[in-house]
Motif scaffolding. Structure first.
Motif, PDB file in Angstrom:
ATOM      1  N   GLY A 183      -5.053  11.438  -4.751  1.00 56.60           N
ATOM      2  CA  GLY A 183      -6.455  11.201  -4.410  1.00 56.60           C
ATOM      3  C   GLY A 183      -7.281  12.467  -4.468  1.00 56.60           C
ATOM      4  N   LYS A 242      -0.095   9.115  -8.526  1.00 58.03           N
ATOM      5  CA  LYS A 242      -1.541   9.320  -8.416  1.00 58.03           C
ATOM      6  C   LYS A 242      -1.868  10.139  -7.180  1.00 58.03           C
ATOM      7  N   THR A 244      -4.798   5.857  -2.621  1.00 51.82           N
ATOM      8  CA  THR A 244      -4.854   6.337  -4.017  1.00 51.82           C
ATOM      9  C   THR A 244      -5.985   7.335  -4.216  1.00 51.82           C
ATOM     10  N   ILE A 245      -7.109   7.113  -3.540  1.00 45.78           N
ATOM     11  CA  ILE A 245      -8.260   8.017  -3.738  1.00 45.78           C
ATOM     12  C   ILE A 245      -8.334   9.089  -2.646  1.00 45.78           C
ATOM     13  N   GLY A 246      -7.341   9.119  -1.750  1.00 51.93           N
ATOM     14  CA  GLY A 246      -7.274  10.200  -0.764  1.00 51.93           C
ATOM     15  C   GLY A 246      -7.629   9.784   0.654  1.00 51.93           C
ATOM     16  N   VAL A 298     -12.424   3.551  -7.642  1.00 57.39           N
ATOM     17  CA  VAL A 298     -11.089   4.093  -7.920  1.00 57.39           C
ATOM     18  C   VAL A 298     -11.064   4.427  -9.413  1.00 57.39           C
ATOM     19  N   THR A 352     -11.899  10.089  -8.922  1.00 57.03           N
ATOM     20  CA  THR A 352     -11.505   9.959  -7.509  1.00 57.03           C
ATOM     21  C   THR A 352      -9.978  10.042  -7.321  1.00 57.03           C
ATOM     22  N   PHE A 353      -9.233  10.006  -8.426  1.00 58.59           N
ATOM     23  CA  PHE A 353      -7.786  10.298  -8.334  1.00 58.59           C
ATOM     24  C   PHE A 353      -7.332  10.920  -9.651  1.00 58.59           C
TER      25      PHE A 353
END
Ligand SMILES: Cc1cc2nc3c(=O)[nH]c(=O)nc-3n(C[C@H](O)[C@H](O)[C@H](O)COP(=O)(O)O)c2cc1C
Length: 181
Positions: free
Chosen positions: A103, A101, A141-143, A88, A93-94
């Motif tokens: 992603g 945030k 958060t990162i998708g 993360v 990655t975000f």
């Protein structure tokens, strides 16, 4: 993983055993490198990010993610938290935006199997659960939003409870494995 391999023999399965080979903690050098804009990084910072790049590369290449984790003290065990702290990463990655945030990884089906000695989501739930809401939030958060959980609970309550929980988990996995897998 055996079910996946049987259904999809050509799948390339990458296993990260975080308990056997825990990622290093994010120390000062790694924290500085992570927060530094890419164009300002030198060889020292690139070296500090090597583990993070490897772990993110594995995630970027995956079409399906499976996480199997115990609950430790109501939350994620330390090696899984160390993995999270590597994958993360701001601007990697975000992205941080005025709306929050966002992603940067592609979404993919993700199966999370948790194990706990006691109970936290079913009766008799007598402890808080910071594990499953945290994993849902940090993956989002990162998708990664397409996440299904299966909680093995009461694993400290003897062999019958364990056998029951494992039987439930096998049935759940058979239902959850997406078409094509
Ligand atoms: C350090 C540590 C902390 C634990 N914390 C909890 C906890 O907060 N709640 C719980 O129900 N079980 C807790 N347990 C029990 C584990 O979640 C349980 O043994 C689980 O089955 C472990 O999964 P594993 O057999 O895949 O390692 C803890 C165990 C350890 C070693």
């Amino acid at each position: 993983m055996a079910r996946l391999a049987a259904r999809h023999p050509s799948a390339r399965i990458v296993t990260r055993d975080l308990a056997a080979d825990p990622p290093p903690y994010v120390d000062e050098a790694r924290a500085i490198a992570m927060l530094m804009p890419a164009e300002q990084r030198g060889a020292h910072e690139e070296a500090a990010l090597a583990c993070s790049e490897t772990l993110i590369g594995e995630l970027e290449a995956s079409d399906l993610l499976v996480i199997s984790t115990p609950m430790h003290n109501y939350s994620v065990p330390a090696p899984l938290k160390a993995w999270i702290d590597h994958v993360v990463r701001i601007r990697r990655t975000f992205r941080s935006t005025p709306e929050g945030k966002v992603g940067m990884l592609h979404d993919r089906p993700t199966l999370v199997v948790t194990a706990a000695g006691g109970f936290h989501s079913t009766e008799p739930a007598r402890q808080p659960d910071y594990l499953t809401p945290y994993l849902r939030a940090i993956l989002a958060t990162i998708g990664i939003h397409d996440v299904a959980f299966h909680n093995l609970e009461g694993m400290g309550r003897g062999p019958e409870a364990v056998a029951r929980a494992l039987e439930g988990a096998r049935a759940w996995l058979d239902e959850q494995l997406p078409p094509g897998f």
